[in-house]
Design a protein around this motif. Sequence first.
Motif, PDB file in Angstrom:
ATOM      1  N   THR A   1       0.864  -1.175   0.000  1.00  0.00           N
ATOM      2  CA  THR A   1       0.000   0.000   0.000  1.00  0.00           C
ATOM      3  C   THR A   1       0.898   1.221   0.000  1.00  0.00           C
ATOM      4  O   THR A   1       1.772   1.358   0.865  1.00  0.00           O
ATOM      5  CB  THR A   1      -0.913   0.027   1.245  1.00  0.00           C
ATOM      6  OG1 THR A   1      -1.745  -1.131   1.225  1.00  0.00           O
ATOM      7  CG2 THR A   1      -1.788   1.274   1.251  1.00  0.00           C
ATOM      8  N   LEU A   2       0.687   2.081  -0.977  1.00  0.00           N
ATOM      9  CA  LEU A   2       1.389   3.360  -0.994  1.00  0.00           C
ATOM     10  C   LEU A   2       0.595   4.284  -0.084  1.00  0.00           C
ATOM     11  O   LEU A   2      -0.451   4.796  -0.457  1.00  0.00           O
ATOM     12  CB  LEU A   2       1.480   3.925  -2.411  1.00  0.00           C
ATOM     13  CG  LEU A   2       2.183   5.266  -2.559  1.00  0.00           C
ATOM     14  CD1 LEU A   2       3.633   5.183  -2.117  1.00  0.00           C
ATOM     15  CD2 LEU A   2       2.088   5.755  -3.989  1.00  0.00           C
ATOM     16  N   ASP A   3       1.066   4.433   1.146  1.00  0.00           N
ATOM     17  CA  ASP A   3       0.349   5.218   2.145  1.00  0.00           C
ATOM     18  C   ASP A   3       0.470   6.712   1.890  1.00  0.00           C
ATOM     19  O   ASP A   3      -0.478   7.463   2.120  1.00  0.00           O
ATOM     20  CB  ASP A   3       0.870   4.893   3.555  1.00  0.00           C
ATOM     21  CG  ASP A   3       0.553   3.468   3.952  1.00  0.00           C
ATOM     22  OD1 ASP A   3      -0.635   3.103   3.945  1.00  0.00           O
ATOM     23  OD2 ASP A   3       1.496   2.720   4.256  1.00  0.00           O
TER      24      ASP A   3
ATOM     25  N   ILE B   1      -3.314   2.007  -3.841  1.00  0.00           N
ATOM     26  CA  ILE B   1      -3.219   3.436  -3.548  1.00  0.00           C
ATOM     27  C   ILE B   1      -4.640   3.945  -3.334  1.00  0.00           C
ATOM     28  O   ILE B   1      -5.511   3.702  -4.169  1.00  0.00           O
ATOM     29  CB  ILE B   1      -2.567   4.220  -4.713  1.00  0.00           C
ATOM     30  CG1 ILE B   1      -1.202   3.648  -5.062  1.00  0.00           C
ATOM     31  CG2 ILE B   1      -2.485   5.698  -4.379  1.00  0.00           C
ATOM     32  CD1 ILE B   1      -0.625   4.190  -6.350  1.00  0.00           C
ATOM     33  N   ASN B   2      -4.862   4.633  -2.238  1.00  0.00           N
ATOM     34  CA  ASN B   2      -6.159   5.265  -1.989  1.00  0.00           C
ATOM     35  C   ASN B   2      -6.040   6.749  -2.311  1.00  0.00           C
ATOM     36  O   ASN B   2      -5.117   7.415  -1.852  1.00  0.00           O
ATOM     37  CB  ASN B   2      -6.582   5.084  -0.528  1.00  0.00           C
ATOM     38  CG  ASN B   2      -6.805   3.629  -0.205  1.00  0.00           C
ATOM     39  OD1 ASN B   2      -7.494   2.920  -0.925  1.00  0.00           O
ATOM     40  ND2 ASN B   2      -6.208   3.170   0.873  1.00  0.00           N
TER      41      ASN B   2
ATOM     42  N   ASN C   1      -8.825   2.264 -11.128  1.00  0.00           N
ATOM     43  CA  ASN C   1      -9.771   1.943 -10.067  1.00  0.00           C
ATOM     44  C   ASN C   1     -10.865   1.002 -10.555  1.00  0.00           C
ATOM     45  O   ASN C   1     -11.930   0.922  -9.961  1.00  0.00           O
ATOM     46  CB  ASN C   1     -10.365   3.213  -9.444  1.00  0.00           C
ATOM     47  CG  ASN C   1     -11.251   3.974 -10.407  1.00  0.00           C
ATOM     48  OD1 ASN C   1     -11.281   3.688 -11.592  1.00  0.00           O
ATOM     49  ND2 ASN C   1     -11.953   4.956  -9.903  1.00  0.00           N
ATOM     50  N   ILE C   2     -10.576   0.296 -11.631  1.00  0.00           N
ATOM     51  CA  ILE C   2     -11.492  -0.710 -12.164  1.00  0.00           C
ATOM     52  C   ILE C   2     -10.774  -2.053 -12.142  1.00  0.00           C
ATOM     53  O   ILE C   2      -9.662  -2.181 -12.670  1.00  0.00           O
ATOM     54  CB  ILE C   2     -11.949  -0.362 -13.590  1.00  0.00           C
ATOM     55  CG1 ILE C   2     -12.744   0.954 -13.561  1.00  0.00           C
ATOM     56  CG2 ILE C   2     -12.762  -1.495 -14.203  1.00  0.00           C
ATOM     57  CD1 ILE C   2     -13.133   1.476 -14.905  1.00  0.00           C
TER      58      ILE C   2
ATOM     59  N   MET D   1     -13.577   0.056  -8.125  1.00  0.00           N
ATOM     60  CA  MET D   1     -13.227  -0.454  -6.800  1.00  0.00           C
ATOM     61  C   MET D   1     -13.352   0.713  -5.824  1.00  0.00           C
ATOM     62  O   MET D   1     -13.049   1.853  -6.166  1.00  0.00           O
ATOM     63  CB  MET D   1     -11.796  -0.990  -6.792  1.00  0.00           C
ATOM     64  CG  MET D   1     -11.609  -2.214  -7.674  1.00  0.00           C
ATOM     65  SD  MET D   1      -9.901  -2.821  -7.630  1.00  0.00           S
ATOM     66  CE  MET D   1      -9.097  -1.644  -8.722  1.00  0.00           C
ATOM     67  N   LEU D   2     -13.780   0.433  -4.621  1.00  0.00           N
ATOM     68  CA  LEU D   2     -13.933   1.463  -3.604  1.00  0.00           C
ATOM     69  C   LEU D   2     -13.153   1.075  -2.355  1.00  0.00           C
ATOM     70  O   LEU D   2     -12.980  -0.107  -2.075  1.00  0.00           O
ATOM     71  CB  LEU D   2     -15.419   1.640  -3.236  1.00  0.00           C
ATOM     72  CG  LEU D   2     -16.360   1.995  -4.390  1.00  0.00           C
ATOM     73  CD1 LEU D   2     -17.793   1.991  -3.911  1.00  0.00           C
ATOM     74  CD2 LEU D   2     -15.991   3.338  -4.993  1.00  0.00           C
ATOM     75  N   CYS D   3     -12.746   2.057  -1.605  1.00  0.00           N
ATOM     76  CA  CYS D   3     -12.077   1.838  -0.328  1.00  0.00           C
ATOM     77  C   CYS D   3     -12.992   2.357   0.761  1.00  0.00           C
ATOM     78  O   CYS D   3     -13.481   3.485   0.677  1.00  0.00           O
ATOM     79  CB  CYS D   3     -10.751   2.589  -0.308  1.00  0.00           C
ATOM     80  SG  CYS D   3      -9.949   2.599   1.312  1.00  0.00           S
ATOM     81  N   TYR D   4     -13.233   1.555   1.767  1.00  0.00           N
ATOM     82  CA  TYR D   4     -14.053   1.972   2.897  1.00  0.00           C
ATOM     83  C   TYR D   4     -13.160   2.117   4.127  1.00  0.00           C
ATOM     84  O   TYR D   4     -12.240   1.347   4.313  1.00  0.00           O
ATOM     85  CB  TYR D   4     -15.152   0.945   3.189  1.00  0.00           C
ATOM     86  CG  TYR D   4     -16.226   0.940   2.133  1.00  0.00           C
ATOM     87  CD1 TYR D   4     -17.392   1.664   2.308  1.00  0.00           C
ATOM     88  CD2 TYR D   4     -16.072   0.218   0.964  1.00  0.00           C
ATOM     89  CE1 TYR D   4     -18.379   1.662   1.339  1.00  0.00           C
ATOM     90  CE2 TYR D   4     -17.053   0.218  -0.019  1.00  0.00           C
ATOM     91  CZ  TYR D   4     -18.205   0.952   0.180  1.00  0.00           C
ATOM     92  OH  TYR D   4     -19.179   0.955  -0.777  1.00  0.00           O
TER      93      TYR D   4
END
Length: 160
Positions: free
Chosen positions: A84-86, A121-122, A141-142, A150-153
């Motif tokens: 994860t690229l924070d 990456i978010n 993001n697909i 794709m979604l991040c919660y």
Amino acid sequence: MQDGERNVRRASASDAGVLARLLYEFNTEFDTETDSESVLKTRFARILTDDSVIALLSADGRQTTGFALITLRPAIWFDGPVATLDELYVVPARRGAGFGTALLSRARDVLRERGCPEMHINVDEVDVDTRRFYERHGFMNIEPGAGYRMLCYVGSTELP
């Protein structure tokens, strides 16, 4: 790694102060709530001793221009870890000069060396420039083979 005048190197715990300053500048630039530099320095010094945390610093000569912070976790879908690229930040005066690209390129090199086939990456939906940057570098993001985003919660570990 030398890319013209863009030098990117792996950071160590001794770089905690520089990383703390950059993260503090990043958060204050975008009006994000942040801890003090001293708190961030203590945290960086602690997490940079963990092999699952990778920090990179970019510089133009002796001037630090940005950083990337990556964390790794085990994956069930493949043998290597998931990254994860924070954070990825370039100081405002040096944006557009290739430092973000150099940091992202070096991050990919380091992750390939670690056997990591995927980086997450978010990005905030309203952050159009950042989305455009990552898309220009092949991120999407697909889900491949699917026609939906794709979604991040995000949620608290505390009970509601």
